[in-house]
Design an enzyme around this catalytic site. Structure first.
Site, PDB file in Angstrom:
ATOM      1  N   ARG A 122      -2.884  62.116  40.234  1.00  0.00           N
ATOM      2  CA  ARG A 122      -2.417  61.439  41.451  1.00  0.00           C
ATOM      3  C   ARG A 122      -1.723  60.116  41.100  1.00  0.00           C
ATOM      4  NH1 ARG A 122      -6.964  61.101  45.886  1.00  0.00           N
ATOM      5  NH2 ARG A 122      -5.190  60.693  47.217  1.00  0.00           N
ATOM      6  N   ARG A 154       5.889  58.682  51.299  1.00  0.00           N
ATOM      7  CA  ARG A 154       5.439  58.663  49.911  1.00  0.00           C
ATOM      8  C   ARG A 154       6.542  59.086  48.944  1.00  0.00           C
ATOM      9  NH1 ARG A 154      -0.450  59.624  50.755  1.00  0.00           N
ATOM     10  NH2 ARG A 154      -1.566  59.726  48.813  1.00  0.00           N
ATOM     11  N   LYS A 205      -5.715  51.397  51.423  1.00  0.00           N
ATOM     12  CA  LYS A 205      -4.799  51.488  52.573  1.00  0.00           C
ATOM     13  C   LYS A 205      -5.530  51.996  53.815  1.00  0.00           C
ATOM     14  CE  LYS A 205      -1.895  54.398  50.650  1.00  0.00           C
ATOM     15  NZ  LYS A 205      -2.506  54.648  49.323  1.00  0.00           N
ATOM     16  N   ARG A 237     -16.522  57.626  43.840  1.00  0.00           N
ATOM     17  CA  ARG A 237     -16.761  57.864  45.267  1.00  0.00           C
ATOM     18  C   ARG A 237     -17.545  59.157  45.470  1.00  0.00           C
ATOM     19  NH1 ARG A 237     -11.452  56.596  48.503  1.00  0.00           N
ATOM     20  NH2 ARG A 237     -10.690  58.497  47.542  1.00  0.00           N
ATOM     21  N   ARG A 283     -15.323  64.425  46.226  1.00  0.00           N
ATOM     22  CA  ARG A 283     -14.137  65.086  46.763  1.00  0.00           C
ATOM     23  C   ARG A 283     -13.339  65.660  45.607  1.00  0.00           C
ATOM     24  NH1 ARG A 283     -10.701  61.192  50.713  1.00  0.00           N
ATOM     25  NH2 ARG A 283      -8.980  61.811  49.381  1.00  0.00           N
TER      26      ARG A 283
END
Ligand code: AMP
Length: 210
Positions: free
Chosen positions: A168, A85, A13, A124, A157
């Protein structure tokens, strides 16, 4: 034009919103980026949000709604990324927009299966100094674990750690996926397959926005 990009974390997104905002001269409003900036600046909101973010949970609706709804008049064209959300956020957004005589023009649901989300997010890595982002499989640095630009250590992260990513995804399915139904009823929702290259997804999102 106000458009919403929906989809699980890691669906792309943010990437798509950045690219399209530039092309369409729209304002990219990312609730995650705004919260990370608040966190980095050590504001009261940042401090309140930090624990939820690190655990892979949603920040309470009241904090997010206050942060986001007031921004809807900041530009003529807005791409919303990461907000709303929850149903409460979607309803508060509707109320806020109506108050200003504004409305949502399009909702794009970027669809990516959980296993691909996990692969994208847990791989990542970023440079804490310059912010450059890599991926251990898709965009590896020249030397493993080191930034190509400044040679400093790459870090993961906190919310990209495997256990947080799983949390999540659970949060997404429980609290955010119901928005797909909510917005389908508005007749404004279009699905886009988010598993292809960023360029191909961009073409499809752009077509869906037209
Ligand atoms: P993102 O970068 O959009 O994936 O957001 C990172 C984190 O910020 C999320 O895991 C949440 O903890 C928090 N967050 C971002 N947007 C929202 C929102 N609309 N509602 C609640 N929490 C949010």
């Amino acid at each position: 034009m106000i458009a919403i990009l929906l989809g699980p974390p890691g669906a792309g997104k943010g990437t798509q919103a950045k690219r399209l905002a530039q092309k369409m001269q729209a304002l990219h409003l990312s609730s995650g980026d705004l919260l990370r900036a608040e966190k980095a600046a050590g504001t009261e909101l940042g401090k309140q949000a930090a624990g939820y973010m690190d655990r892979g949970e949603l920040v309470p609706d009241s904090l997010i709604i206050e942060m986001m709804v007031g921004k809807m008049t900041q530009a003529k064209s807005i791409l919303l990324d990461g907000f709303p959300r929850t149903l409460a956020q979607a309803e508060a957004l509707d109320v806020g927009l109506t108050k200003h005589g504004l409305k949502i023009h399009r909702i794009i649901n970027i669809d990516v299966p959980d296993v691909e989300v996990e692969r994208r997010m847990t791989g990542r890595r970023s440079c804490a100094a310059c912010g450059a982002v890599y991926h251990v499989d898709f965009a590896p640095p020249k030397t493993a674990g080191k930034c190509d630009k400044d040679g400093l250590d790459l870090v993961q992260r906190n919310d990209d750690k495997p256990e947080v990513v799983r949390k999540r995804l659970i949060t997404y399915h429980q609290q955010t996926q119901p928005l797909v139904d909510y917005y389908s009823k508005h007749g404004l929702l279009k699905d886009v397959d988010g598993t292809q290259s960023p360029e191909k997804v961009e073409t499809k999102v752009e077509a869906a926005l037209a």
